[in-house]
Scaffold this motif. Structure first.
Motif, PDB file in Angstrom:
ATOM      1  N   TYR A 195      -5.260  -1.788 -27.856  1.00 34.21           N
ATOM      2  CA  TYR A 195      -4.517  -0.587 -27.486  1.00 34.21           C
ATOM      3  C   TYR A 195      -4.722  -0.304 -26.005  1.00 34.21           C
ATOM      4  O   TYR A 195      -5.556  -0.921 -25.341  1.00 34.21           O
ATOM      5  N   THR A 247      -3.020   5.688 -26.336  1.00 32.78           N
ATOM      6  CA  THR A 247      -3.504   6.035 -27.682  1.00 32.78           C
ATOM      7  C   THR A 247      -5.030   6.093 -27.743  1.00 32.78           C
ATOM      8  O   THR A 247      -5.613   6.107 -28.822  1.00 32.78           O
ATOM      9  N   GLU A 273      -6.934   8.878 -29.863  1.00 29.85           N
ATOM     10  CA  GLU A 273      -6.960   8.764 -31.318  1.00 29.85           C
ATOM     11  C   GLU A 273      -7.748   7.546 -31.793  1.00 29.85           C
ATOM     12  O   GLU A 273      -8.349   7.584 -32.871  1.00 29.85           O
ATOM     13  N   LEU A 274      -7.750   6.478 -31.002  1.00 37.02           N
ATOM     14  CA  LEU A 274      -8.335   5.217 -31.464  1.00 37.02           C
ATOM     15  C   LEU A 274      -9.763   4.963 -30.978  1.00 37.02           C
ATOM     16  O   LEU A 274     -10.542   4.311 -31.673  1.00 37.02           O
ATOM     17  N   GLY A 289      -2.478   0.886 -31.977  1.00 36.45           N
ATOM     18  CA  GLY A 289      -1.428   1.842 -32.288  1.00 36.45           C
ATOM     19  C   GLY A 289      -0.075   1.176 -32.389  1.00 36.45           C
ATOM     20  O   GLY A 289       0.949   1.846 -32.536  1.00 36.45           O
ATOM     21  N   THR A 314      -5.845   2.272 -36.980  1.00 36.97           N
ATOM     22  CA  THR A 314      -4.525   2.538 -36.426  1.00 36.97           C
ATOM     23  C   THR A 314      -4.266   4.028 -36.305  1.00 36.97           C
ATOM     24  O   THR A 314      -5.012   4.852 -36.849  1.00 36.97           O
ATOM     25  N   THR A 315      -3.213   4.379 -35.587  1.00 35.19           N
ATOM     26  CA  THR A 315      -2.841   5.779 -35.439  1.00 35.19           C
ATOM     27  C   THR A 315      -2.338   6.317 -36.779  1.00 35.19           C
ATOM     28  O   THR A 315      -1.876   5.557 -37.635  1.00 35.19           O
ATOM     29  N   SER A 369       1.112   5.337 -37.999  1.00 44.23           N
ATOM     30  CA  SER A 369       1.316   3.938 -38.389  1.00 44.23           C
ATOM     31  C   SER A 369       0.558   3.552 -39.656  1.00 44.23           C
ATOM     32  O   SER A 369       0.769   2.451 -40.179  1.00 44.23           O
ATOM     33  N   GLY A 408      -5.895   7.031 -38.142  1.00 47.04           N
ATOM     34  CA  GLY A 408      -5.873   8.167 -37.241  1.00 47.04           C
ATOM     35  C   GLY A 408      -7.238   8.797 -37.005  1.00 47.04           C
ATOM     36  O   GLY A 408      -8.283   8.245 -37.383  1.00 47.04           O
ATOM     37  N   LEU A 409      -7.209   9.967 -36.400  1.00 43.94           N
ATOM     38  CA  LEU A 409      -8.455  10.675 -36.089  1.00 43.94           C
ATOM     39  C   LEU A 409      -9.212  11.024 -37.363  1.00 43.94           C
ATOM     40  O   LEU A 409     -10.442  11.023 -37.379  1.00 43.94           O
TER      41      LEU A 409
END
Length: 283
Positions: free
Chosen positions: A64, A68, A71-72, A178, A201-202, A205, A224-225
Motif C-alpha cells: 500500500y 491508505t 487504516e492499514l 487497499g 485490507t481496507t 474491500s 479495516g481499522l
C-alpha cells in the motif's frame, strides 16, 4: 417545552465542538469499549500463534501507499508485535515502490521496541518491479529474487534467512493492501506453490475476500481499522505488548462520535415532535 426549543435552536458550532471532543478524548484518556473478535481475525491470529521460531520466518508485504496508511499501518504494527512477541523471524517487503519506505520505517521502529536486530531477527527486502514475477520468483528462490536486503547486505549472509529458500520455508505470507494486490498472492502464491496467505485490507474491500476465506484459499483476514483493533485486543490479552494500540484508539474515537451522533439524532427528533405537538395545541 423551553428545553426542546433550545435543543432545536442549538448553534451548530456547539455540535462541532462536542464532536471534536468526542473524537480527540480517546487519544488522551483510556476509554475501554468492548470489541468483538470476528472469525477472520481470529483465524489469522490463531494460525500465527501456533508458529514457533523453528517454523521459519513469516512474510509481511506492505502493498500500500500513504493514501491508505491510516487504516492499514495499525494492522501491520499489530502483526509485527505479535511476531516479535513470539520471537518469530520476519521478512518484510512491498510490491509498491511507494510502500517500501513505509515497510522499512515501521519494521525498524517495532523491532526497536523488542530489541530485535536487523539481519538476525528480521530482514527488510528492497523493492523489485513486476509483482507477479516477484511472487513467482520468491516461490523458486527468495535469495535470487533479492540478492541484497534494503540496506545493501547480501541476503545469503543473513542469519534470519538461514535454511530459507522459498515458500516451503515460509509458513505464511500476509499481504496488507487497499487494492487488488492480495489477489496476486492468492493466484500465484497459494494456487501455484500452496503458500498460506493472510490478508489485511481496507474495510471497503474486505467483503471481496470472504469467498477466499470460505474456500480456505486465505488463512485469515484483518478488515479495516476494526480488524486491526481486534488483533490488538488479542495480542494484549495473551502477550505483554509495547507501544500504543492506535487501531483501538481510532475505533474508540469512531464509537464515541457515533454515540454522540445517535444521541443528537434522538434529541432532534424528540424536539421536533414535542414542538409540533405544542404548536397544534396552541392553534
Amino acid at each position: 417545552m423551553n428545553f426542546w426549543i433550545r435543543i432545536s435552536d442549538l448553534d451548530r458550532r456547539w455540535i462541532y465542538l462536542l464532536m471534536a471532543v468526542a473524537i480527540i478524548l480517546p487519544f488522551f484518556v483510556n476509554i475501554t469499549i468492548p470489541i468483538r473478535i470476528s472469525p477472520p481475525t481470529q483465524a489469522l491470529y490463531t494460525y500465527i500463534d501456533t508458529l514457533s521460531p523453528d517454523s521459519g520466518p513469516i512474510l509481511i508485504s506492505f502493498d500500500y501507499d500513504p493514501s491508505t496508511q491510516g487504516e492499514l499501518t495499525p494492522m501491520a504494527i499489530a502483526l509485527l508485535r505479535h511476531a516479535f512477541s513470539k520471537n518469530l523471524h520476519v521478512i518484510t517487503m512491498s510490491l509498491y515502490p511507494t510502500g517500501i519506505g513505509i515497510a522499512e520505517n515501521i519494521t525498524s521502529d517495532i523491532a526497536k521496541e523488542y530489541n530485535k536486530i536487523e539481519g538476525r531477527d528480521y530482514v527488510v527486502m528492497p523493492y523489485a518491479p513486476g509483482y507477479q514475477a516477484v511472487i513467482l520468483s520468491i516461490g523458486e528462490d527468495i535469495k535470487n529474487t533479492f540478492a541484497t536486503d534494503y540496506y545493501g547486505n547480501r541476503t545469503d549472509t543473513l542469519s534470519c534467512l538461514n535454511g530459507v529458500k522459498n515458500f516451503e520455508q515460509i509458513p505464511i505470507a500476509i499481504s496488507i493492501s487497499g487494492s487488488s494486490t492480495p489477489y496476486a498472492w492468492i493466484t500465484y502464491g497459494y494456487t501455484k506453490y500452496g503458500e498460506k496467505i493472510g490478508v489485511g485490507t481496507t474495510a471497503v474491500s474486505a467483503t471481496s475476500y470472504y469467498p477466499y476465506l470460505r474456500t480456505k484459499q486465505v488463512a485469515g483476514m484483518l478488515g479495516g481499522l476494526k480488524g486491526a483493533a481486534e488483533y490488538e485486543t488479542l495480542i494484549r490479552k495473551f502477550y505483554h505488548t509495547k507501544g500504543r494500540s492506535m487501531a483501538t484508539i481510532g475505533m474508540n474515537s469512531q464509537s464515541m462520535a457515533h454515540i454522540i451522533m445517535i444521541i443528537l439524532i434522538i434529541l432532534g427528533n424528540i424536539s421536533y415532535f414535542a414542538i409540533r405537538k405544542q404548536n397544534k395545541r396552541s392553534a
